[in-house]
Design an enzyme around this catalytic site. Structure first.
Site, PDB file in Angstrom:
ATOM      1  NE  ARG A   1     -43.548  81.068 -49.490  1.00  0.00           N
ATOM      2  CZ  ARG A   1     -44.766  81.056 -48.951  1.00  0.00           C
ATOM      3  NH1 ARG A   1     -45.687  81.894 -49.397  1.00  0.00           N
ATOM      4  NH2 ARG A   1     -45.072  80.212 -47.978  1.00  0.00           N
TER       5      ARG A   1
ATOM      6  CE  LYS B   1     -46.266  79.132 -43.708  1.00  0.00           C
ATOM      7  NZ  LYS B   1     -47.718  79.312 -44.011  1.00  0.00           N
TER       8      LYS B   1
ATOM      9  CE1 TYR C   1     -49.571  86.055 -45.702  1.00  0.00           C
ATOM     10  CE2 TYR C   1     -47.460  85.283 -46.535  1.00  0.00           C
ATOM     11  CZ  TYR C   1     -48.657  85.953 -46.733  1.00  0.00           C
ATOM     12  OH  TYR C   1     -48.934  86.508 -47.950  1.00  0.00           O
TER      13      TYR C   1
ATOM     14  CG  ASP D   1     -52.418  78.536 -44.255  1.00  0.00           C
ATOM     15  OD1 ASP D   1     -53.650  78.547 -44.385  1.00  0.00           O
ATOM     16  OD2 ASP D   1     -51.650  79.221 -44.957  1.00  0.00           O
TER      17      ASP D   1
ATOM     18  CG  MET E   1     -50.231  74.501 -51.271  1.00  0.00           C
ATOM     19  SD  MET E   1     -51.968  74.549 -51.784  1.00  0.00           S
ATOM     20  CE  MET E   1     -51.791  74.511 -53.551  1.00  0.00           C
TER      21      MET E   1
END
Length: 376
Positions: A15, A75, A94, A270, A301
């Site tokens: 991503r 991430k 995140y 996570d 995922m």
């Protein structure tokens, strides 16, 4: 504001935090956007599209971190990125701090401003930046679970939806939030018999009304979980406590109650996981087996379907990113309580209770910190 978009370097994370359309919107508001070369390729967005949208491409991750006032990621930073982060630099991504003391202490030491997607919260307690990835992960949990039920992959050898004359698989979903709802819908759509559990009776009433006939709702408690796992073929952990570590609803001793080849998919991994025996895996090596039970515990995922995930994520994050860029993080958080709730670690101080509690760290009230900033 100067915004930097580095390439994600976590294992098999394809991503990217910003699409070319997102770059275009930020540019319209007068901001400068630097994107690391090839950052969008994994999601289907070549460098040329970013350049056409007004971005400046930089060849290395070091240059992106070095020039940007706000870093937009997908991430959390990993260890090799820690030294690239500057004091007072805003990181919008995140984080899931409560599952990693190393990351938490690293961000405290760097003195960065860490605004976590997963704790941005609306007045109705919904989590607008977690919802799109929760929707993807919930649907993927069934897709991956169905695959690992196949015998060559050490599963029970059961087709999720069965066939005429043969019972379908039994799917147990722990948690009736966004992830659990999407997982139940997908499993039911494939013809499985679904058991959906939650601790809220009001939520169960709602789910009972909207779910198809092959979904049963049951109150979540230890006794009921122990009974249901005896018969489940696929178990999906979909529990979330915003900003805090997930509770262990399935403990190690419960594995002996399951049949060999049962598949566990822990979407909460996570946040520490709601299945005690789960630990984070990668798309490269997604599963491991304990007591003949298959564990699928990939922590990112949605990274396996990056085109869908990147578009869904940018749709949700861009309005908030514009507020941060237009006003600066302090004023944006004063004006918008949703963004203020996203602040987790600010300039060496923990300002989110779930993170402070997870590692017994002192908690500084975020309102107090924002008031201090105003007088500087």
């Amino acid at each position: 504001m100067i915004i930097g978009v580095p390439k994600e370097i976590k294992n098999n994370e394809n991503r990217v935090a910003l699409t070319p359309a997102g770059v275009s919107e930020l540019r319209k508001h007068g901001h400068t956007v630097y994107v690391q070369a090839t950052a969008g390729e994994g999601s289907g967005f070549p460098d040329e599209e970013y350049v056409a949208a007004g971005a400046t491409m930089l060849p290395t991750i070091e240059e992106v971190y070095g020039i940007a006032e706000m870093i937009m990621k997908v991430k959390e930073p990993i260890a090799v990125e820690y030294d690239l982060i500057r004091e007072n630099q805003l990181l919008f991504t995140y984080f899931h701090f409560a599952s990693s003391e190393e990351l938490t202490r690293a961000m405290i030491a760097k003195g960065a401003v860490c605004l976590a997607y997963e704790t941005v919260e609306k007045s109705d307690r919904s989590l607008p930046l977690l919802v799109p990835m929760s929707e993807v992960a919930g649907r993927m949990a069934v897709q991956e679970g169905a695959k690992y039920l196949e015998k060559p992959l050490k599963g029970r050898g059961i087709l999720l939806g069965g066939v005429p004359g043969v019972k379908p698989a039994r799917v147990l979903v722990l948690g009736g939030g966004i992830v659990g709802t999407q997982a139940a819908k997908m499993a039911a759509g494939l013809g499985a018999h679904v058991i959906l559990m939650d601790i809220s009776l009001a939520r169960l009433r709602y789910l009972s009304d909207i779910m198809p006939e092959n979904v049963d709702t049951i109150m979540s408690n230890e006794y009921n979980i122990r009974e249901e796992i005896k018969h489940a073929d696929l178990i999906i952990g979909a529990v979330l406590i915003p900003g805090a570590k997930a509770p262990h609803l399935i403990t190690r001793d419960m594995l002996k109650l399951m049949r060999p080849g049962t598949v566990l998919v822990d979407v909460a991994v996570d946040q520490g996981g709601c299945i005690e025996t789960c630990s984070p895996t990668t798309h490269e090596n997604p599963t491991f087996i304990i007591d003949d039970v298959v564990h699928y515990c990939v922590a990112n995922m949605p990274g396996a379907v990056p085109y869908t995930s990147t578009l869904a994520l940018t749709n949700a994050t861009l309005p908030y990113a514009l507020q941060l860029a237009n006003k600066g993080w302090q004023q944006a958080c004063r004006d918008n309580a949703e963004l203020k709730a996203g602040l987790n670690v600010v300039e060496g101080k923990v300002v989110y209770k779930g993170v402070a509690d997870a590692f017994s760290l002192p908690l500084v009230p975020v309102a107090e910190l924002l008031e201090q900033e105003e007088t500087v």
